[in-house]
Write a protein that holds these residues in place. Sequence first.
Motif, short mmCIF file in Angstrom:
data_model
loop_
_atom_site.label_atom_id
_atom_site.label_comp_id
_atom_site.label_asym_id
_atom_site.label_seq_id
_atom_site.Cartn_x
_atom_site.Cartn_y
_atom_site.Cartn_z
N ILE A 16 -71.05 76.73 -17.34
CA ILE A 16 -69.63 76.57 -17.66
C ILE A 16 -69.24 77.49 -18.81
O ILE A 16 -70.10 78.04 -19.50
CB ILE A 16 -69.30 75.11 -18.04
N ARG A 17 -67.93 77.61 -19.02
CA ARG A 17 -67.46 78.37 -20.18
C ARG A 17 -67.91 77.65 -21.45
O ARG A 17 -68.02 76.43 -21.44
CB ARG A 17 -65.94 78.48 -20.14
N PRO A 18 -68.14 78.38 -22.51
CA PRO A 18 -68.64 77.73 -23.74
C PRO A 18 -67.69 76.64 -24.22
O PRO A 18 -66.48 76.84 -24.26
CB PRO A 18 -68.71 78.88 -24.76
N ALA A 77 -66.71 73.56 -27.15
CA ALA A 77 -66.84 73.22 -28.57
C ALA A 77 -68.09 72.37 -28.75
O ALA A 77 -68.36 71.49 -27.95
CB ALA A 77 -65.62 72.45 -29.02
N GLU A 78 -68.86 72.68 -29.78
CA GLU A 78 -70.13 71.99 -29.96
C GLU A 78 -70.23 71.44 -31.37
O GLU A 78 -71.23 71.57 -32.04
CB GLU A 78 -71.26 72.99 -29.71
N GLY A 79 -69.16 70.86 -31.85
CA GLY A 79 -69.11 70.41 -33.25
C GLY A 79 -69.90 69.15 -33.50
O GLY A 79 -70.12 68.34 -32.60
N ARG A 80 -70.38 69.02 -34.74
CA ARG A 80 -71.10 67.82 -35.14
C ARG A 80 -70.67 67.41 -36.54
O ARG A 80 -70.33 68.25 -37.37
CB ARG A 80 -72.62 68.09 -35.18
N ARG A 125 -77.18 70.31 -34.88
CA ARG A 125 -76.93 69.96 -33.48
C ARG A 125 -77.79 68.77 -33.09
O ARG A 125 -77.35 67.88 -32.38
CB ARG A 125 -77.25 71.16 -32.58
N PRO A 154 -68.03 64.37 -32.74
CA PRO A 154 -66.85 64.06 -33.56
C PRO A 154 -66.20 62.73 -33.19
O PRO A 154 -65.61 62.09 -34.04
CB PRO A 154 -65.90 65.23 -33.29
#
Lengths: 800, 362
Positions: free
Chosen positions: B104-106, B108-111, B346, B352
């Motif tokens: 998939i398209r990248p 958001a990978e926020g933590r 990560r 979030p």
Amino acid sequence: MKFPLSWLKQHLDTDASLDVLCDTLTAIGLEVENVEAPGKKLAPFIVAQIKEAVDHPDSDHLHVCKVDTGSEILQVVCGAPNARAGLKVVLARPGDVMPDTGKALKAGKIRGVESCGMMCAVDELGIGDEHEGIIELGEDAPVGGSFAAYAGYDDPVIEINLTPNRPDCAGVFGIARDLAAAGLGTLKKLDVTPVKGTEPCGIKISLDLPDNNKACPLFVGRVIRNIQNGPSPEWLQKKLRAVGLRPISALVDITNYLTIDCARPLHVFDADKIKGTLWVGEAEGGETLEALNDKTYTLEKGMTVIGDDTGVLSLAGVVGGVGSACDEKTTNVLIEAAYFDPVRTAITGRTLQIPSDARYRFERGVDPLFTQPGAELAAKLVIELCGTADTVVSELEVVGAVAPRTAPIALDLGKCLKHTGLDVSADEQRALLEKLGFTVTAQEQSLSVLPPSWRPDIDNDADLVEEIVRLKGYEHLPVVSLPNAEVVTRLALDEDERRAHTARRALAGRGLMEALTWSFLSASEAEAFGGVNDALRLTNPISVELCVMRPSLLPNLMAAAKRNLDRGLATVRLFEVGPTFHDTMEDGQIPVASALRAGAAPRHWAETARAPDAFDAKADAMAVLEALGVPVGSLQVTTDAPAWYHPGRSGCLRLGPNLLAAFGEIHPQLRENFSSTEVVVGCEVFLANIPATRAKGTARPLLKLETLQPIRRDFAFVLDRAVPADKVIRAAYAADKKLIRAVDIFDVYEGDKIDEGKKSLALSVTIQPQDKTLTDTEIDALAAKIGESVTKATGAVLRK
Amino acid sequence: MTPAPMADEIGTLKTFFLSAIASATTEAELEAVRVSALGKKGSITALTRALGTLSPEERKTRGAELNTLKNDILAVLDKQKKILSAAAMQERLVNERLDVTLPIRPEAEGRVHPTPQTIEEIVTIFASMGFAVAKGPDIETEYYNFEALNIPSSHPARDMQATFFLPSAEKTNQTVLRTQTSPVQIRTMLHKKPPIRIIAPGRTYRCDYDQTHTPMFHQVEGLVIDEKTNMGHLKGCVMDFLRAFFGIDDLPVRFRPSYFPFTEPSAEVDIGCSRAGGELKLGNYGDWLEIMGCGMVHPNVLKNCGLDPEKHQGFAFGMGIERLAMLKYGIPDLRTFFDADMRWLRHYGFMPFDIPNPALRG
């Protein structure tokens, strides 16, 4: 504080097991940190005797020995020069795990001769550093028996984590006393009967201190002549080694022993090295003292010192001097026992950074009434261990006095229940205190309590309550959940805390990782990011990299980004919500939410590669602001971002007079650590500058949904490059504030298809009819008005 | 398509058009048939138009016949249209193929960092017990950090906490980085009348850096002051908190005497654990792990804040937040909390939307 079990039992008559002793120590506040049983690793080794030792046929230093284990005779090849027939030794047999290597011993051939074991040296057993030859055991060592049991190594060493309020337990005797009070046995009395002196002390002692000798109100001394110093006996050496002290000589070992045994530090001077009067006074400042720890100290004015006619001999209660120390030639000694003021001892020790067993005890408060008894115990030991036929003991010279404590503490009988919830009867309260050595007189509703001389920590009734519940056991305290306060309508977090929470969730939601970085950084980083005043430079930093309080979150985030890139990550997205520091006042600490994006453009099959740019940083800042309820449509964008941003690729977000955020590309000069393809953009949101949300209740304004379809019209303008897009958007809105709902820029063109210095902006304007549909004529009129408004405000030319 | 016969025989027309419909292979061909029959210039349209020239009786009969013909043709057209359209869709779908195994398209990978997450968990639990959050500055004076907490300058406890100093004009009340969150106790009692129930999480600093110490870490302080809160409440409150925080209903909690200059009586709190096999596990396993310090607020501290120890009483506690997080989430090394390693964040960070909520906790 550590001590072997046997030492404790020297003072405490008890049948309690090691486990029970340890549990009780912890339960009464003397937390057992560790129990070390050296016997465990020594268990395999046995006492053996060399029956025969002949030279190795193929070596000039090895011996071939026949060793009796009690059950068999083994052949052992040994290189120790002291291996000889008849000697009793410690034997390791094949399979035994050696404490020094942790490996099992193997049988083998040494230069062709079979060897079925090893006779051990001290270091091989891990019980000392010596390696000069093998251990020589006494005649009484039982062949075939356990070496650990014979040598007393089966004695567990208990280590307690002593809290600073309990100087009385800085001695094994005091620990035994506390255990006895807890009902774990009977305390054995110390024999402190005075040693009779047969001549005057001979050395004049004077106290010369301000405030009625507050720093040293009591000093006792006694001279013992014609003694012989040498190594102390094995029982004493073993005790000292067990607590981690190195035996030095009998005289020194005696003082160390009494320090650990009775928490009574003492000092022994070589009496022949004292010239004239021995005095206790204040240092003038600037004197130097070569101390027994092989360091030389320069004294500060007012430190309590002991001296003679030639100058300073010793730092009172902290460390002795080399000049007056005992050595193997010492024959005449002065034993000193004194009471040194805790505060002054602590200050001297801390100023000169001298940790010592004496300082540890004096600064916590030694038992003032044990000064003379301590001196008596020392004299007995000196006579016993160093005495000769000609030894002469002087009378004890007592200079000054410590006034015993006389003011009792009143303990209300209801205090314990009120403060702890534990109901202890009056009789039991009294009995518990008396067990601990307190003198208790019953009054009508209270107890009048006088603490024993060894408990300087007891100061008020709360201390007495602790003593009662401590001895009773904390496990008996009730467990009561906190009663509910009235219905809680207020929020647990104030507005600042809520902002931090929201900013954090907003940025994490945008795909950034939350970092926590140090509150400090290097001076050069601080300088580059606004600088800090001198009041924010740590006087004792951990390193120059961490020596100034941070004025901005960005430098630490940049360093973190660099670390991540260096680990091979292509893209870094980090943020932090935390304090920045601008002065030492409370309001000089300013909360900021900062985001940082760094790295090259990530590649993906479905998306065009794009490195982060200033608009990512702007979006991060605006996302935080929007999450915090700021009307982002009303923000003004200015181009006056701080100097650490790229001057042409950065901006500020303002709301009226308030600077809410700065954003942009980090200044290229500050990106020296990054490679040229690694763009670094960041933002800082100044959380405290956001106007407070006005309390308007929880209801939102009523939603009005339009029934008529909105209309969209596109416009293209050619204008000077320098004109900010924001101005065009505002001018478009201004054409009709009621009907125009949105102005979006869907294309920006700068390039060779257009005049130099110009750019083209394409706008999509959304028009929302209100009460009636708009006719074509009306729409055309509005479109024309939009064109005119933009042209008038910006000089832009509408492209047809 | 062959031109439609212009004969006026209804039967002939019908046969012709039905055959033309049946032989149409695309929707476009079918549409051409419809136009030639029923379009403006179509054969059937022409016949219908010609009805006007007939006598009323003929018109009636002829009109009915034409109408039947028209409806028959329309019905068949419609049926054929559906068939062709389904076939066309079938053919289109055969050609529309995505490789759905492509990534998939990248996204958001926020933590959220474990420390603030843990603070929020702690706050949530204490908020339910009626505590509010209080705070104080990181840069303190020795008075608030030590003296007011019954730790005079000569006190050995000063050596227990390696303190960072900032330049100060006076030597007696120097500026320091707070070594503990306890000064917030003082600030709270000075500015707020009892009853007080606060917790104060925040950054604390000690001049120490090794395997188990970092120069900065987080603590949370708790303070309850009223006229009747006693040590039993302290035990209850701490036990309730620890069991809720770790989510272990029967977590053993042990109180044992200890010493802090600002509490009397003082206690250390241990929780049950197991260290079997070198792995730390919390619960009722017989071993103990130290977790926090607490006690009844010392009368001198109350006096320093203008409160009467004969009237007011209560408890205070303090604990290390990273330590709690390490135990709860199995994070092995304290120093990693402050390294900002994206791989670590990560792995140990929180999504979030993972906002602590007692109603949702598992």
